[in-house]
Design a protein around this motif. Structure first.
Motif, mmCIF file in Angstrom:
data_model
loop_
_atom_site.group_PDB
_atom_site.id
_atom_site.type_symbol
_atom_site.label_atom_id
_atom_site.label_comp_id
_atom_site.label_asym_id
_atom_site.label_seq_id
_atom_site.Cartn_x
_atom_site.Cartn_y
_atom_site.Cartn_z
ATOM 1 N N ASN A 47 0.822 -1.200 0.000
ATOM 2 C CA ASN A 47 0.000 0.000 0.000
ATOM 3 C C ASN A 47 0.861 1.257 0.000
ATOM 4 O OD1 ASN A 47 -2.576 -1.104 -0.008
ATOM 5 N ND2 ASN A 47 -2.445 -1.569 2.161
ATOM 6 N N THR A 56 0.695 0.097 -8.782
ATOM 7 C CA THR A 56 0.466 -1.029 -7.884
ATOM 8 C C THR A 56 1.143 -2.312 -8.336
ATOM 9 O OG1 THR A 56 -1.506 -1.772 -9.034
ATOM 10 C CG2 THR A 56 -1.787 -0.070 -7.371
ATOM 11 N N VAL A 58 -0.351 -4.403 -10.129
ATOM 12 C CA VAL A 58 -1.443 -5.376 -10.111
ATOM 13 C C VAL A 58 -2.430 -5.051 -11.232
ATOM 14 C CG1 VAL A 58 -3.357 -6.313 -8.771
ATOM 15 C CG2 VAL A 58 -1.235 -5.686 -7.626
ATOM 16 N N LEU A 108 -5.576 -9.424 -9.645
ATOM 17 C CA LEU A 108 -6.615 -9.290 -8.623
ATOM 18 C C LEU A 108 -7.955 -9.609 -9.258
ATOM 19 C CD1 LEU A 108 -7.328 -8.419 -5.730
ATOM 20 C CD2 LEU A 108 -7.526 -6.084 -6.563
ATOM 21 N N ILE A 109 -8.654 -10.596 -8.723
ATOM 22 C CA ILE A 109 -9.893 -11.001 -9.364
ATOM 23 C C ILE A 109 -11.089 -10.860 -8.434
ATOM 24 C CG2 ILE A 109 -8.713 -12.646 -10.844
ATOM 25 C CD1 ILE A 109 -9.728 -14.856 -9.031
ATOM 26 N N ALA A 110 -12.217 -10.582 -9.033
ATOM 27 C CA ALA A 110 -13.449 -10.541 -8.260
ATOM 28 C C ALA A 110 -14.616 -10.803 -9.190
ATOM 29 C CB ALA A 110 -13.609 -9.192 -7.573
ATOM 30 N N ALA A 111 -15.492 -11.659 -8.772
ATOM 31 C CA ALA A 111 -16.703 -11.919 -9.534
ATOM 32 C C ALA A 111 -17.777 -11.003 -9.004
ATOM 33 C CB ALA A 111 -17.128 -13.366 -9.386
ATOM 34 N N PRO A 117 -20.560 2.360 -5.269
ATOM 35 C CA PRO A 117 -19.358 2.740 -4.528
ATOM 36 C C PRO A 117 -18.928 1.706 -3.492
ATOM 37 C CG PRO A 117 -21.268 4.059 -3.868
ATOM 38 C CD PRO A 117 -21.701 3.222 -5.004
ATOM 39 N N GLU A 118 -19.854 0.850 -3.086
ATOM 40 C CA GLU A 118 -19.522 -0.125 -2.050
ATOM 41 C C GLU A 118 -19.054 -1.455 -2.636
ATOM 42 O OE1 GLU A 118 -19.442 0.115 1.207
ATOM 43 O OE2 GLU A 118 -19.852 2.252 0.962
ATOM 44 N N LEU A 120 -17.394 -4.634 -4.850
ATOM 45 C CA LEU A 120 -16.068 -5.185 -5.067
ATOM 46 C C LEU A 120 -15.417 -4.543 -6.284
ATOM 47 C CD1 LEU A 120 -16.273 -9.010 -4.338
ATOM 48 C CD2 LEU A 120 -14.838 -7.311 -3.258
ATOM 49 N N LYS A 123 -13.604 -1.624 -5.271
ATOM 50 C CA LYS A 123 -12.402 -1.998 -4.542
ATOM 51 C C LYS A 123 -11.299 -2.418 -5.503
ATOM 52 C CE LYS A 123 -12.646 -4.214 -0.732
ATOM 53 N NZ LYS A 123 -13.026 -5.249 0.234
ATOM 54 N N VAL A 124 -11.655 -3.252 -6.444
ATOM 55 C CA VAL A 124 -10.670 -3.708 -7.415
ATOM 56 C C VAL A 124 -10.104 -2.524 -8.198
ATOM 57 C CG1 VAL A 124 -10.344 -5.028 -9.531
ATOM 58 C CG2 VAL A 124 -11.654 -6.004 -7.653
ATOM 59 N N GLY A 126 -9.749 0.458 -7.486
ATOM 60 C CA GLY A 126 -8.860 1.326 -6.733
ATOM 61 C C GLY A 126 -7.509 0.713 -6.423
ATOM 62 N N ARG A 127 -7.369 -0.582 -6.704
ATOM 63 C CA ARG A 127 -6.144 -1.255 -6.301
ATOM 64 C C ARG A 127 -5.303 -1.762 -7.461
ATOM 65 N NH1 ARG A 127 -7.109 -1.649 -0.938
ATOM 66 N NH2 ARG A 127 -4.931 -2.152 -0.714
ATOM 67 N N ILE A 146 -14.683 4.666 -14.139
ATOM 68 C CA ILE A 146 -13.397 4.021 -13.903
ATOM 69 C C ILE A 146 -12.439 4.237 -15.068
ATOM 70 C CG2 ILE A 146 -12.268 1.793 -13.595
ATOM 71 C CD1 ILE A 146 -14.847 0.881 -12.160
ATOM 72 N N VAL B 43 -12.117 7.756 -8.436
ATOM 73 C CA VAL B 43 -11.975 6.371 -8.013
ATOM 74 C C VAL B 43 -11.084 6.357 -6.775
ATOM 75 C CG1 VAL B 43 -11.128 4.089 -8.619
ATOM 76 C CG2 VAL B 43 -12.156 5.542 -10.372
ATOM 77 N N PRO B 44 -11.635 5.987 -5.631
ATOM 78 C CA PRO B 44 -10.863 6.028 -4.382
ATOM 79 C C PRO B 44 -9.601 5.184 -4.511
ATOM 80 C CG PRO B 44 -13.172 5.492 -3.953
ATOM 81 C CD PRO B 44 -12.980 5.453 -5.431
ATOM 82 N N GLY B 46 -7.214 2.627 -3.422
ATOM 83 C CA GLY B 46 -7.119 1.519 -2.483
ATOM 84 C C GLY B 46 -5.834 1.570 -1.692
ATOM 85 N N ASN B 47 -4.798 2.045 -2.316
ATOM 86 C CA ASN B 47 -3.516 2.137 -1.622
ATOM 87 C C ASN B 47 -3.587 3.074 -0.433
ATOM 88 O OD1 ASN B 47 -1.954 0.386 -3.165
ATOM 89 N ND2 ASN B 47 -1.721 1.925 -4.763
ATOM 90 N N GLU B 97 -12.270 -17.632 -4.232
ATOM 91 C CA GLU B 97 -12.926 -16.411 -4.699
ATOM 92 C C GLU B 97 -14.345 -16.331 -4.150
ATOM 93 O OE1 GLU B 97 -15.090 -13.562 -6.590
ATOM 94 O OE2 GLU B 97 -15.565 -15.665 -6.901
ATOM 95 N N LEU B 107 -9.675 -11.230 -4.318
ATOM 96 C CA LEU B 107 -8.629 -12.247 -4.284
ATOM 97 C C LEU B 107 -7.475 -11.862 -5.198
ATOM 98 C CD1 LEU B 107 -8.002 -15.054 -3.125
ATOM 99 C CD2 LEU B 107 -8.997 -16.035 -5.187
ATOM 100 N N LEU B 108 -6.293 -11.875 -4.642
ATOM 101 C CA LEU B 108 -5.095 -11.565 -5.425
ATOM 102 C C LEU B 108 -4.324 -12.856 -5.660
ATOM 103 C CD1 LEU B 108 -3.279 -9.367 -6.651
ATOM 104 C CD2 LEU B 108 -2.174 -9.164 -4.439
ATOM 105 N N ARG B 127 0.412 -6.920 -0.101
ATOM 106 C CA ARG B 127 -0.826 -6.272 -0.525
ATOM 107 C C ARG B 127 -2.079 -6.946 0.011
ATOM 108 N NH1 ARG B 127 1.171 -2.796 -4.185
ATOM 109 N NH2 ARG B 127 -0.809 -1.758 -4.183
#
Lengths: 346, 346
Positions: A47, A56, A58, A108-111, A117-118, A120, A123-124, A126-127, A146, B43-44, B46-47, B97, B107-108, B127
DNA sequence: ATCTAGGGTGAATGCGCTTTCAGAAGAGGG
DNA sequence: CCCTCTTCTGAAAGCGCATTCACCCTAGAT
């Protein structure tokens, strides 16, 4: 890091250099620092690094997951339904992971199917330095926002936002070639097409290819698929196959299913009903999943380079991270017809 | 964020609250902030969030990838070799996941066999809030360091570090039960076991189970597998099967392969040689991969709950993130014998 | 012996956010 | 109308690192 610096008698700047640019630090100093880090169990904060360096390392991927994570469904049915999407998104993941690793990125994965704004997705976003989206997993509205901040590439589906990079496979071309093969090489004239949900752009594109082939051959051009499956699963494939058999009128000489899963399900249903494939009826799929090679008879299908989709997505992202100014790219990956026994070949 | 604050006429603290604790901000203010954010394409980071809050909302996974990402191998051979590991690590990924999403984590993932300060492993570790490791993917030495800073759970393999949480499946129990079934229920006495590499702890555990069953039944107890495959692939399964046939002495009545992939390869080799399964020889696998259900004859095997491995890993991590003080946990997930035609059942 | 490079290191600043700690603005009760 | 109690908001202090700039030291040149 401060502890490591103190313990090894250097400043934090030097500790940072040991990790970022090892060559700029005298070997002796470097060893001292690394030893201190080991003793203290120092793990650099990604971070903080990301914040300071504005990058990042990532890449991200959002993909759909049709299975409700809270559902404790019966194991067998569950695994069957999953296979359809697993085979697809898992290969994307694998392809992306591989290409990402080659470039030194993690994945970094997310389904998810929801935005906001809340979510996943947020979150993804932003990272990561950039990310890929499978069609119809992230609300267009979120993508708009985005994509103003970081590179986004859309995989499959229609190009919802025209300034995004975009990758698809040649669905229409593949199905057209497949149908042409059935018509010209096997002399079949009465073909049926089993499609998917209306919202599935892949299935729709394949149907379009089928139509083109009909037109090319001077056959009647259907306005819509003969049947649509609710979900593109084996179970639905079996159901639609039986429905086709039970219909009035002449039985089709061949059935093109919008994907392999359905075709495999159909194969089983036909076997149960004593209908021989390909003697009584030809069956084809689309995707080229491993299963298609193993079933009896082996399935004639169109292989799409799913893993390459993922790899290309990463390549595009990496490229755009290098020079962000260039024009949006739209790739169409070629597919290949695989002739096997289920259409009468081999 | 500063821009958003300015545009909506509030302080950055309020903007932060809109995203972290929406309820603590008056609805009217909140809307104003969100609108400004939308307009600005905010976009916030994450870091920054992670740095300030000391938590990332991300879990990590390191898994092995035996395929060299630089290799441009022949596609067919490539996909075959991959299937073995894909089916495994992909299901782990999927399981993790899913469970991660349930708990609000992303998930990273990174495949890697090397460690060191420059590695992807280090990047991942820095991370995430916690992470899971597939056996033999991360050097023990690195794990020591990392596990001092964040929760680590080891999946499969031996328990290299005893203060880590650890999850395995009941390899030995499963193979023992399988062998018992062959011996008692089918009356087979001359059984052969085809193992994997010596370094494969799973394969070794399965062999141990086989030995126990021999001992239980009063049969001679082998010191080592009759044969070892170099890699646990279909090709090696075929090779070892043929080697078994060509050996001097009495042909075994049944062969237990250390995994399904090999067993499937063996099935094909035996068919080519005109050896009937199960009439002439019984064949079994281990894993319960989808393929095992489809081959002819369907393969008797032991299903391991791979996806649950991933899910449990996440559960353990989440648990430990809640209370880090408790004793290290060691879970053994049960497996189930699946009787199909290849052993003479059904 | 003095001067000049240049590699090696330290001090200081800021990345964008969370989180106290107070203070301001309304809401009610006296 | 004043005071207290909530509710909402702002100011400010970091979080742990990368990075610039200045500085020191040593080595080679003059």
């Amino acid at each position: 890091m401060y502890d490591v610096a103190e313990r090894s008698g250097v400043s934090i700047a030097t500790v940072s250099r040991v990790y970022r640019t090892p060559d700029s630090v005298r070997a002796q100093t470097r060893e001292r620092v690394l030893e201190a880090a080991r003793q203290l169990g120092y793990v650099p904060s990604g971070n903080a690094r990301g914040l300071a360096s504005r990058t990042t390392g990532v890449l991200g991927l959002c993909f759909p997951d049709y299975a409700d994570p809270d559902a404790e469904a019966d194991a067998e049915a569950d695994s069957d339904a999953d296979d359809a999407v697993m085979l697809y998104s898992d290969q994307i993941i694998r392809g992306m992971e591989r290409a990402a690793r080659r470039h030194g990125y993690a994945l970094l994965i997310a389904a998810s199917l929801e935005g906001g704004p809340e979510s996943l997705v947020a979150k993804v976003a932003g990272r990561v330095d950039g990310f890929a989206v499978l069609a119809q997993t992230v609300p267009t509205e979120d993508l708009e926002v985005i994509s103003r901040r970081l590179p986004v590439v859309m995989i499959a589906g229609p190009r919802e936002i025209d300034h995004l990079d975009h990758i698809v496979v040649a669905n229409a071309d593949g199905e057209r070639e497949l149908a042409r093969h059935l018509i010209e090489d096997h002399g079949l004239r009465r073909l049926a097409f089993v499609g998917g949900e209306v919202e599935s752009p892949d299935a729709e594109a394949r149907f379009l290819g089928f139509r083109q082939a009909c037109r090319d051959a001077g056959l009647p051009v259907p306005d819509a698929p003969d049947l649509r499956a609710e979900m593109m699963t084996q179970a639905e494939g079996a159901r639609t196959a039986e429905e086709l058999l039970d219909r009035d009128g002449e039985r089709p000489q061949g059935v093109l299913f919008a994907n392999d899963q359905m075709a495999v399900g159909a194969l089983r249903a036909l076997e149960r009903r004593g209908v021989r494939v390909p003697e009584d009826i030809a069956v084809t799929g689309f995707d080229g999943i491993p299963l298609s090679r193993i079933v009896r008879p082996p399935l004639t299908t169109v292989r799409q380079p799913i893993r390459q989709l993922g790899e290309q997505a990463v390549e595009l992202l990496v490229q755009r991270l290098g020079n962000s100014g260039s024009e949006p790219v739209s790739l169409m990956l070629p597919v290949s017809l695989i002739r096997r026994a289920s259409c009468g070949c081999g």
